[in-house]
Motif scaffolding. Structure first.
Motif, PDB file in Angstrom:
ATOM      1  N   UNK A  66      61.655  52.308  46.181  1.00  0.00           N
ATOM      2  CA  UNK A  66      60.502  51.409  46.127  1.00  0.00           C
ATOM      3  C   UNK A  66      59.464  51.906  45.118  1.00  0.00           C
ATOM      4  N   UNK A  67      59.245  53.206  45.086  1.00  0.00           N
ATOM      5  CA  UNK A  67      58.272  53.778  44.151  1.00  0.00           C
ATOM      6  C   UNK A  67      58.716  53.569  42.713  1.00  0.00           C
ATOM      7  N   UNK A  68      59.967  53.826  42.426  1.00  0.00           N
ATOM      8  CA  UNK A  68      60.494  53.640  41.079  1.00  0.00           C
ATOM      9  C   UNK A  68      60.472  52.158  40.710  1.00  0.00           C
ATOM     10  N   UNK A  69      60.814  51.301  41.633  1.00  0.00           N
ATOM     11  CA  UNK A  69      60.834  49.866  41.372  1.00  0.00           C
ATOM     12  C   UNK A  69      59.468  49.299  41.055  1.00  0.00           C
ATOM     13  N   UNK A  70      58.401  49.802  41.649  1.00  0.00           N
ATOM     14  CA  UNK A  70      57.061  49.280  41.422  1.00  0.00           C
ATOM     15  C   UNK A  70      56.277  50.046  40.359  1.00  0.00           C
ATOM     16  N   UNK A  71      56.871  51.074  39.774  1.00  0.00           N
ATOM     17  CA  UNK A  71      56.120  51.855  38.795  1.00  0.00           C
ATOM     18  C   UNK A  71      56.319  51.356  37.367  1.00  0.00           C
ATOM     19  N   UNK A  72      56.999  50.222  37.197  1.00  0.00           N
ATOM     20  CA  UNK A  72      57.155  49.657  35.856  1.00  0.00           C
ATOM     21  C   UNK A  72      55.786  49.302  35.297  1.00  0.00           C
ATOM     22  N   UNK A  73      55.662  49.404  33.974  1.00  0.00           N
ATOM     23  CA  UNK A  73      54.416  49.041  33.319  1.00  0.00           C
ATOM     24  C   UNK A  73      54.282  47.528  33.350  1.00  0.00           C
ATOM     25  N   UNK A  74      53.243  47.054  33.978  1.00  0.00           N
ATOM     26  CA  UNK A  74      52.992  45.621  34.067  1.00  0.00           C
ATOM     27  C   UNK A  74      52.172  45.166  32.887  1.00  0.00           C
ATOM     28  N   UNK A  75      52.468  43.978  32.380  1.00  0.00           N
ATOM     29  CA  UNK A  75      51.696  43.383  31.295  1.00  0.00           C
ATOM     30  C   UNK A  75      50.743  42.362  31.893  1.00  0.00           C
ATOM     31  N   UNK A  76      49.490  42.449  31.503  1.00  0.00           N
ATOM     32  CA  UNK A  76      48.482  41.488  31.938  1.00  0.00           C
ATOM     33  C   UNK A  76      47.879  40.871  30.690  1.00  0.00           C
ATOM     34  N   UNK A  77      47.946  39.549  30.572  1.00  0.00           N
ATOM     35  CA  UNK A  77      47.329  38.874  29.437  1.00  0.00           C
ATOM     36  C   UNK A  77      45.874  38.611  29.775  1.00  0.00           C
ATOM     37  N   UNK A  78      44.999  38.903  28.813  1.00  0.00           N
ATOM     38  CA  UNK A  78      43.562  38.719  29.026  1.00  0.00           C
ATOM     39  C   UNK A  78      42.931  38.203  27.741  1.00  0.00           C
ATOM     40  N   UNK A  79      41.700  37.713  27.857  1.00  0.00           N
ATOM     41  CA  UNK A  79      40.937  37.239  26.704  1.00  0.00           C
ATOM     42  C   UNK A  79      39.644  38.036  26.631  1.00  0.00           C
ATOM     43  N   UNK A  80      39.343  38.561  25.442  1.00  0.00           N
ATOM     44  CA  UNK A  80      38.131  39.363  25.260  1.00  0.00           C
ATOM     45  C   UNK A  80      36.906  38.462  25.216  1.00  0.00           C
ATOM     46  N   UNK A  81      35.734  39.071  25.205  1.00  0.00           N
ATOM     47  CA  UNK A  81      34.487  38.310  25.087  1.00  0.00           C
ATOM     48  C   UNK A  81      34.415  37.556  23.770  1.00  0.00           C
ATOM     49  N   UNK A  82      35.178  38.006  22.753  1.00  0.00           N
ATOM     50  CA  UNK A  82      35.186  37.361  21.449  1.00  0.00           C
ATOM     51  C   UNK A  82      36.266  36.293  21.337  1.00  0.00           C
ATOM     52  N   UNK A  83      36.996  36.045  22.437  1.00  0.00           N
ATOM     53  CA  UNK A  83      38.013  35.002  22.443  1.00  0.00           C
ATOM     54  C   UNK A  83      39.376  35.431  21.944  1.00  0.00           C
ATOM     55  N   UNK A  84      39.592  36.721  21.737  1.00  0.00           N
ATOM     56  CA  UNK A  84      40.876  37.205  21.269  1.00  0.00           C
ATOM     57  C   UNK A  84      41.767  37.519  22.457  1.00  0.00           C
ATOM     58  N   UNK A  85      43.031  37.094  22.378  1.00  0.00           N
ATOM     59  CA  UNK A  85      43.968  37.338  23.475  1.00  0.00           C
ATOM     60  C   UNK A  85      44.607  38.711  23.286  1.00  0.00           C
ATOM     61  N   UNK A  86      44.669  39.467  24.365  1.00  0.00           N
ATOM     62  CA  UNK A  86      45.232  40.808  24.338  1.00  0.00           C
ATOM     63  C   UNK A  86      46.182  40.983  25.517  1.00  0.00           C
ATOM     64  N   UNK A  87      47.025  41.995  25.414  1.00  0.00           N
ATOM     65  CA  UNK A  87      47.898  42.384  26.515  1.00  0.00           C
ATOM     66  C   UNK A  87      47.410  43.720  27.024  1.00  0.00           C
ATOM     67  N   UNK A  88      47.114  43.804  28.321  1.00  0.00           N
ATOM     68  CA  UNK A  88      46.652  45.039  28.946  1.00  0.00           C
ATOM     69  C   UNK A  88      47.808  45.661  29.715  1.00  0.00           C
ATOM     70  N   UNK A  89      47.940  46.972  29.609  1.00  0.00           N
ATOM     71  CA  UNK A  89      48.978  47.695  30.335  1.00  0.00           C
ATOM     72  C   UNK A  89      48.315  48.553  31.411  1.00  0.00           C
ATOM     73  N   UNK A  90      49.037  48.794  32.492  1.00  0.00           N
ATOM     74  CA  UNK A  90      48.447  49.543  33.606  1.00  0.00           C
ATOM     75  C   UNK A  90      48.224  51.018  33.296  1.00  0.00           C
ATOM     76  N   UNK A  91      48.709  51.495  32.145  1.00  0.00           N
ATOM     77  CA  UNK A  91      48.428  52.878  31.759  1.00  0.00           C
ATOM     78  C   UNK A  91      47.137  52.992  30.944  1.00  0.00           C
TER      79      UNK A  91
END
Length: 163
Positions: free
Chosen positions: A15-40
């Protein structure tokens, strides 16, 4: 008891190994630029790969005499994409009448709203302080769309225009 403890530890490890994958989160900055955030804690711009066609076509460019000693570079572009363009960066190499390089610069156009199929650049120009410049080679290096995505390429893969 030992078997149960081993089974519990194995299940916990899976379970620990299965959930420790790096997740990608799409977000938008205050300037309107789209970025991908990683949990690291790292991030990168959300881009359209450079293998796609350049979203800007340079229709014309010309150098005119400006105020004082500066010249003016006028560049007319067309948005060939399906998205509205907010900003773009051009790379310019200036030549003299002998074909020798006299200057190389980046040109930035921002706070634009060039809609798909629209032509822009008629009422703007860049100051050129190299007085020997008579010809220019241009290519688009980065385009930022109004939805925050980016398109980019490098010099080796760019569509180059000579004026």
């Amino acid at each position: 008891m030992r078997k149960a403890l081993v089974v519990i530890l194995v299940i916990f490890a899976i379970l620990t190994i299965g959930f420790s994958k790096t997740e990608k989160i799409k977000a938008t900055t205050d300037f309107g630029e789209r970025v991908i955030l990683y949990d690291d804690g790292t991030w990168e711009y959300f881009t359209v790969t450079s293998t796609s066609t350049c979203p800007i076509k340079i229709l014309n460019a010309y150098i005119t005499k400006g105020e004082f000693i500066a010249k003016e570079l006028h560049v007319i572009v067309e948005n060939t994409s399906t998205k509205t363009i907010r900003a773009y960066k051009l790379r310019a190499i200036f030549y003299d009448d002998f074909g020798e390089v006299v200057d190389t610069i980046n040109l930035v156009a921002q706070e634009k709203s060039i809609k798909p199929g629209e032509i822009g650049g008629y009422y703007s120009y860049w100051k050129v302080y190299e007085t020997l410049a008579t010809h220019v080679e241009l290519w688009v290096s980065i385009v930022i769309f109004s939805d925050g995505t980016r398109w980019f390429t490098d010099e080796a893969n760019a569509d180059k225009y000579y004026f």
